[in-house]
Design a protein around this motif. Structure first.
Motif: not given
Lengths: 363, 288
Positions: A28, A30, A201, A215-216
């Motif tokens: 992911t 981040n 994220n 999540p962004t």
């Protein structure tokens, strides 16, 4: 998986980090979003093992690595400054972590050339970093981080010192480059725009604390509190403290404001209305029943060409209006501004979000 | 000395305009005069070295009447003379090696770590340079005599560490401060062990600093007279001591002494040539 449990860092009686809990999955991206001195770098250094936390635990794949130094962890890090070994060639710079790991020569050569190809450094492998441009120097640092194939890749504002053009170029390439590696990618930035462009994220930091993590887009659309909303807005978020009494709502200077139905279901008390600059319209056609219209005085007008930022003083607050194209506004001129109150965030007296705007595109 | 002949620093006066028009090189003249004053003693030493004793004492002339290399021949053939150079070189090189080797890790610690009393300790190091060597001559003499180090090159080399280690620490710390800490961290992240990082990455980075520190150690050890003479007698007698003991029954041997002087200047000049680009930074203790 990297887990931080209630991590704190105290330096000289000052809390640089406190109560930070995070859980980052493999593969992911981040983002750590926060202004300067919010603790992004301190947090990254703890993740890397360069510093030990004063409290809390760090776990990698359920193994406690709190006290384990950086040499015995599998991490790669890229700094904001372009950090390379000036005395080594670009090739040796990229090969350095592999040489230390005593990989076979052919394997090193293959991996270095692959990374160089990906970061478009192939023609300058024999030069030393000081003979490269800033962008190429940072690419070299990124290639070294990439070639290691580490589980955890930490990028501390890697694009901040690059000029605009290179920054855009690398920002597009970065997630693509590291996506294939399956690493946990952590990206620190001060720019909300950068976090949004990268996706993934986002954890927002404020004075050493994580204010929100998710999540962004979710964080962007539903900031849990005012600090998060402020951290995640550039140009700065416009806000208006109001007092609700029955059906009447007043601005701090006593002006009665029409805030529509947004505050209808809420108990009396102090609230803060907040909205992003692009929602503050200057066009009279925007006026309507649920629109707050107010007189403002222009203080500064910044025109970039495709966008104009008009800084105004409205109801005793400093607001910014973002409009497309060129909008002329002379400093000192009076203007009427309009904002659709249905599209405002409403925060309560404790700065917690109580009303989320109806429209998805509002945020 | 050149204050009267430097009108070019102010507004262009009539004089400069005129001289410029006629092409009279004022700047060049200033430099030439300065160099003449600076080099006169060295030139005098050189001409003396090329004259016979009789010529030195009898006539005043700018150029030797009969240039001779006989004085140099004396030095290079007589062991009593040339062993002075050998002894000096041995302890100077030994001292430079010891000083730089010891100073490198010390400077790294001062540059990278904060520990209790680090600033005081760092300053205290420099105060060692402020003490006159004569103060230490006696304790060194007694100590080295009792442990059998007296009249050895090692004795002088170790004694000179008293001044040179602090100096080298200060110079190296200055150069190390110019290397971003992130380079160390990047190396640790890459997996380097400390010794490997220090020798492969860090030392090449501060190579100019090491050169300058070595130069200063070399220079101070080479010109130091008191300790070197006190701590030696026959076997490790340095050239500076040899030169001060040349009064013979027939009086002072001027020519040979001058030749020895010339030979003493040469090593320093050679070393300066190699670190010429970094000397200024070295005089500022690496803090530029």
């Amino acid at each position: 998986m990297l887990i931080l449990e209630n991590v704190g860092k105290r330096v000289g009686g000052e809390d640089h980090l406190s109560g930070v809990s995070l859980s980052l999955e493999r593969g992911t991206l981040n983002n750590l979003l926060g202004p300067t001195l919010s603790g992004k770098t301190s947090l990254m250094r703890i993740m890397a093992g360069l510093d030990a936390p004063t409290s809390g635990r760090v776990l990698i794949d359920h193994r406690d690595v709190t006290g384990i130094g950086v040499r015995d962890r599998d991490v790669a890090m890229v700094y904001q400054q372009f950090i390379n070994y000036p005395t080594l060639t670009v090739y040796e710079n990229i090969a350095s972590p592999l040489r230390v790991a005593r990989l076979p020569r052919e394997e090193i050569d293959r991996r270095v050339r692959e990374a160089a190809e990906l970061l478009r450094l192939a023609p300058m492998l024999e030069r030393t970093p000081l003979h490269l441009s800033g962008g190429q120097q940072q690419r070299c640092a990124l290639a070294r981080a990439l070639v290691k194939q580490a589980d955890l890749v930490l990028l501390d504002e890697p694009l901040a010192n690059l000029d605009y053009k290179l920054r855009e170029e690398l920002r597009v390439e970065l997630p693509r480059i590291f996506a294939a590696s399956g690493a946990i990618l952590v990206y620190a930035t001060t720019e909300p725009e950068e976090a949004l462009l990268l996706g993934g994220n986002t954890a927002t930091l404020h004075e050493g604390r994580i204010t929100q993590c998710g999540p962004t887009l979710e964080v962007y659309r539903r900031p849990v509190d005012l600090r998060t909303a402020r951290a995640f807005s550039d140009p700065p978020l416009n806000s208006l403290p109001v007092t609700k009494r029955g059906t009447g709502v007043q601005a701090p200077d006593g002006t009665s404001v029409a805030v529509g139905a947004s505050l209808a279901g809420l108990p009396d008390g102090a609230y803060t209305l907040a909205f992003r600059p692009h929602l503050l319209g200057l066009d009279p056609s925007k006026a309507g029943p649920r629109v707050l219209s107010a007189q403002g005085r222009v203080s500064v007008a910044e025109i970039t060409g495709s966008e104009s930022f008009i800084h105004l003083e409205v109801l005793g607050q400093k607001w910014v209006s973002l409009t497309h194209g060129v909008t002329r506004a002379a400093p000192g001129a009076d203007m009427t501004v309009h904002v659709d109150t249905d599209r405002c965030f409403v925060f309560d007296a404790d700065d917690q979000l109580v009303v989320v705007p109806d429209h998805a595109e509002a945020a | 000395m050149s204050s009267t002949s430097m009108p070019e620093t102010g507004t262009p006066s009539e004089t400069t305009l005129r001289t410029r028009g006629r092409g009279f090189p004022v700047k060049a003249l200033v430099i030439v005069v300065y160099l003449v004053f600076l080099l006169l003693p060295i030139y005098w030493l050189l001409t003396m070295a090329l004259k016979t004793n009789q010529e030195i004492l009898s006539t005043f002339n700018l150029f030797p009447d009969n240039p001779t290399l006989a004085n140099f021949t004396v030095i290079l053939t007589d062991p009593a003379w040339y062993m002075g150079y050998v002894n000096s070189t041995i302890y100077v090189v030994l001292n430079t090696l010891i000083s730089v080797t010891v100073a490198l890790p010390a400077a790294y610690a001062f540059s990278r770590y904060r520990f209790m009393g680090d600033k005081h300790l760092f300053f205290w190091l420099l105060t060692n340079r402020m003490a006159p060597p004569a103060v230490f001559a006696l304790p060194f003499f007694q100590l080295y005599s009792s442990i059998g180090l007296f009249d050895t090159s090692l004795a002088v080399a170790l004694a000179h560490c008293l001044f040179n280690v602090p100096l080298a620490v200060w110079i190296l710390e200055g150069f190390m401060g110019g290397v971003p800490r992130e380079i160390d961290e990047t190396a640790y992240i890459d997996g380097y062990s400390f010794p490997r990082f220090f020798t492969r990455i860090f030392m090449p980075l501060i190579a100019p600093g090491i050169g300058v520190a070595a130069f200063f150690c070399f220079m101070f050890s080479w010109v130091e007279l008191l300790l070197a003479r006190t701590l030696t007698s026959v076997d490790a007698k340095p050239i500076s001591a040899t030169m001060t003991r040349t009064v013979s029954a027939s009086g002072l041997d001027w020519g040979v002494l001058a030749a020895a002087g010339i030979l003493t200047i040469i090593p320093g000049a050679l070393v300066i040539y190699f670190v010429r680009n970094y000397i200024a930074k070295g005089f500022a203790l690496g803090r530029v």
